[in-house]
Design an enzyme around this catalytic site. Structure first.
Site: not given
Length: 344
Positions: A42, A163, A165, A183-184, A224, A298
């Site tokens: 990341d 989420n 993040i 994310s998701f 994500e 990412h």
């Protein structure tokens, strides 16, 4: 995203940074990257003066386990930098029980200070939070260096449909500040920020949806790592589809879409909407039997002082037991104005 899950779901990640000898390869920028380039998960990149700085999910020992930092003078040879933190902030420990490191940071320079956004979470949960720290400089030897904890920016809880993040900052042409994340769950979101504080402008305001994938009822939206940047009169959204964190078995890939407004709607070159799982593929590792670097994703954007656009991302090195590895590729723009990353 979930670098903490690598040990559980894929090949072992080296506990200590591995190096690639300088001058070991010639050719593309990715082929020439050397030094401390793994494990890196990341990543984001920024330049201060003559030094490039890569921040990434905390993997390693000491402060690098909390949040990892690498530096380079030439964008090719990398070494470990000084980690910004030696422990999680007290608010993060209380807000996210069980969290042990910081994930998926983002770095930007705003109003005379560097803003470092980061995520705190645990694998598989959307009880997550984005925090913010700031510093006057990235150079530990310079006056004014030191990361000031600015506290929590956004938090998601099990009852939320997102989420918190994989955050990334962007300022639009109207001077408005935004934070993309997600994310998701139901996909990627966009939050409005207060330019003065870097935190939410209206905490009660719901986020804008910018990307999602159509999935069976009850299944997560497998998308994500949003990153938005401006080029050529458009805002460009990069997003990662499918699964990271499985070493060489990772199916991660990166898509791009563009919009006239930072709020979207983002569309691929074929007109497909990222809100419906569309977009144009920018990075993908096909031909598993031939491709050394698997699951490229990412991705973040970086524009150097000479105007060259790059993307920075990680991929899993088949030749090194699937270790997540730093990758940097220059972008070129095709005749239709779409980004192409020829060096993967």
């Amino acid at each position: 995203m979930f670098a903490a899950a690598l040990a559980a779901s894929g090949p072992a990640v080296p506990a200590r940074p591995q190096t690639v000898p300088a001058g070991a390869a010639t050719g593309s920028l990715n082929a020439r990257l050397s030094g401390d380039v793994m494990p890196v998960h990341d990543p984001v990149i920024i330049r201060e003066g003559s030094t490039y700085h890569v921040f990434s999910t905390g993997i390693g020992e000491g402060g690098q386990r909390i949040l990892s930092v690498r530096t380079s003078r030439d964008l090719v040879t990398w070494k470990r930098g000084r980690a910004p933190f030696d422990r999680l902030p007290d608010w993060a420990v209380k807000a996210i029980p069980g969290a042990s490191n910081m994930w998926a940071p983002d770095i930007s320079y705003v109003n005379g200070r560097y803003r470092l956004y980061y995520a705190v979470s645990t694998f598989g949960s959307n009880r997550s939070a984005i925090g913010l720290a700031t510093s006057a400089t990235l150079d530990p030897a310079a006056p004014g260096y030191g990361w000031r904890d600015e506290g929590m920016v956004v938090m998601s809880r099990p009852e939320d449909d997102f989420n918190a993040i994989d955050a990334a900052f962007v300022a639009d042409a109207q001077g408005r500040h935004w934070l993309s994340l997600g994310s998701f769950w139901t996909g990627l979101k966009l939050f409005r920020l207060d330019p003065a504080t870097g935190k939410r402008l209206n905490p009660g305001e719901p986020p804008r949806a910018i990307a999602s994938r159509t999935v069976p009822a009850g299944a997560p939206s497998i998308v994500e790592a949003p990153y938005i940047f401006a080029h050529g009169g458009y805002y460009w959204l990069l997003a990662s589809y499918d699964y990271c964190c499985k070493g060489v078995n990772s199916t991660y890939y990166t898509v791009a879409g563009r919009a006239k407004s930072v709020e979207g709607p983002y569309l691929g070159k074929d007109g497909s909407a990222l809100l419906k799982g569309g977009g144009t593929i920018l990075l993908r590792a096909d031909l598993a039997e031939k491709q050394r670097f698997r699951g490229p994703g990412h991705a973040g954007h970086f524009r150097d002082k000479d105007g060259t656009d790059y993307i920075v991302y990680h991929a899993y090195d088949r030749d090194r037991n699937g270790a997540p590895t730093l990758r940097i590729a220059p972008l070129r723009w095709d005749a239709d104005g779409w980004p192409v990353a020829p060096e993967q």
